[in-house]
Write an enzyme that holds these catalytic residues in place. Structure first.
Site, mmCIF file in Angstrom:
data_model
loop_
_atom_site.group_PDB
_atom_site.id
_atom_site.type_symbol
_atom_site.label_atom_id
_atom_site.label_comp_id
_atom_site.label_asym_id
_atom_site.label_seq_id
_atom_site.Cartn_x
_atom_site.Cartn_y
_atom_site.Cartn_z
ATOM 1 N N ARG A 231 0.853 -1.184 0.000
ATOM 2 C CA ARG A 231 0.000 0.000 0.000
ATOM 3 C C ARG A 231 0.890 1.237 0.000
ATOM 4 O O ARG A 231 1.937 1.274 0.654
ATOM 5 C CB ARG A 231 -0.934 0.026 1.216
ATOM 6 C CG ARG A 231 -2.067 -0.983 1.164
ATOM 7 C CD ARG A 231 -3.063 -0.658 0.054
ATOM 8 N NE ARG A 231 -4.169 -1.607 -0.008
ATOM 9 C CZ ARG A 231 -4.176 -2.706 -0.757
ATOM 10 N NH1 ARG A 231 -3.118 -3.005 -1.493
ATOM 11 N NH2 ARG A 231 -5.221 -3.504 -0.765
ATOM 12 N N GLU A 260 -2.908 8.117 -5.725
ATOM 13 C CA GLU A 260 -3.159 7.278 -6.890
ATOM 14 C C GLU A 260 -4.316 7.828 -7.718
ATOM 15 O O GLU A 260 -5.214 8.491 -7.204
ATOM 16 C CB GLU A 260 -3.476 5.842 -6.452
ATOM 17 C CG GLU A 260 -2.317 5.154 -5.748
ATOM 18 C CD GLU A 260 -2.542 3.675 -5.496
ATOM 19 O OE1 GLU A 260 -1.580 3.001 -5.097
ATOM 20 O OE2 GLU A 260 -3.687 3.191 -5.711
ATOM 21 N N HIS A 279 -0.568 0.314 -9.730
ATOM 22 C CA HIS A 279 -1.284 -0.605 -8.848
ATOM 23 C C HIS A 279 -1.840 -1.787 -9.636
ATOM 24 O O HIS A 279 -3.028 -2.126 -9.539
ATOM 25 C CB HIS A 279 -2.399 0.137 -8.112
ATOM 26 C CG HIS A 279 -2.782 -0.506 -6.814
ATOM 27 N ND1 HIS A 279 -3.265 0.211 -5.739
ATOM 28 C CD2 HIS A 279 -2.762 -1.800 -6.402
ATOM 29 C CE1 HIS A 279 -3.528 -0.617 -4.735
ATOM 30 N NE2 HIS A 279 -3.223 -1.843 -5.114
#
Length: 318
Positions: A231, A260, A279
């Site tokens: 994360r 993000e 991601h």
């Protein structure tokens, strides 16, 4: 069941939900989640969407929330506990995908693959300037040797790396399992001190936010590699940037980021010894199909009052 889909999942799973349930889609151009959740009984979501207490207050009929992947960091768990909303995640199918992807990032940095690609795109042939390093014989430090970290360590050991790892909780519960996979269990500080390559695999919570900070980076070996596929908030990107500029860090790969989404430019963008990806560690087609099937299984079990029988300890909200 009245189901709201807050994030994309595999097409086959969406088709099954449309066939068997009352489904509304709340992403893309289909509408906002806040405006569509009020009468829903089941919520399906992934990373990138925040499920706050305020949002959940607008869903008085919600009974089950399913995180289609790993992590509970983007849902208000305390509110769910107080309201009696069942919360499940589906970590298993992503483990192999993220582990393989992590090894790919390690190899890319060690052999300067992305950097070489960029030169080739410019018509350049700097063969003798792009000398890399073997990973065999290096120390792989795994911060968080759980489902994913354990598999990363196992793959690293198969490639000839010496693997050290740490876990949260009593180490005696994990030592024998990890040893069988070639991972020596130790403490966090030792992992940081010994690693040539440090790979991060812990959930984001108060105790792990900026776990990899300036102090940790300065204690890493000069020229070492840092990889984060866990994360974004676990790694302090400002400290990483300082470590790269000073030359203390040899290279960095981040699949997860403190900020993000479209329009967000990483502070590390443009550096030659950095690999950045959006991601996508878990975005293997096979894994996504498995997650979709598990979503359907969990909802079906919930409908028939069998959720306690079918979900695993890794899936359920503790």
């Amino acid at each position: 069941m009245k189901v709201v889909l807050a994030s994309p999942i595999a097409d086959r799973a969406v088709e099954a939900l449309r066939r068997d349930h009352d489904l509304v889609v709340a992403f893309g151009e289909s509408g906002s989640l806040a405006g569509l959740i009020s009468d829903r009984e089941v919520l399906i979501f992934r990373s990138g969407v925040g499920i706050s207490a305020d949002l959940l207050k607008s869903a008085p009929h919600l009974q089950l929330a399913i995180r289609a992947g790993s992590g509970f960091d983007n849902i208000a768990l305390d509110f769910c506990r107080d309201r009696g909303i069942r919360v499940a995640r589906i970590p298993g199918p992503s483990s192999q995908a993220v582990a393989e992807f992590t090894l790919g990032l390690i190899l890319s940095l060690s052999r300067r693959i992305a950097e070489a690609h960029d030169h080739m795109q410019q018509g350049e042939w700097p063969k003798h300037q792009l000398e890399g390093r073997l990973i065999a014989g290096k120390v792989l430090g795994v911060v968080g040797a759980g489902n994913i970290g354990k598999r990363v360590g196992e793959l690293g050991a198969l490639l000839g790396m010496r693997v050290v790892g740490c876990v949260e909780g009593p180490p005696e519960e994990h030592e024998l399992v990890l040893a069988a996979k070639g991972i020596t269990l130790t403490d966090f500080d030792t992992v940081v001190d010994q690693a040539d390559i440090l790979s991060v695999h812990v959930p984001l919570k108060d105790s792990t936010r900026h776990l990899i900070d300036s102090d940790v980076i300065h204690r890493m070996k000069p020229g070492s590699i840092l990889v984060n596929t866990a994360r974004g908030g676990v790694v302090d990107e400002s400290a990483v940037l300082d470590g790269l500029k000073s030359g203390h860090l040899g290279a960095v790969a981040l699949d997860v980021h403190e900020q993000e989404g479209d329009g967000r430019l990483s502070p590390l963008a443009g550096l030659p010894n950095v690999v950045l990806t959006p991601h996508i560690g878990g975005m293997a087609a096979e894994s996504q199909e498995m997650i979709g099937r598990r979503v359907i299984e969990l909802i079906d079990a919930f409908v028939h009052g069998r959720l306690e029988e079918v979900w695993t300890n890794d899936e359920r909200l503790a």
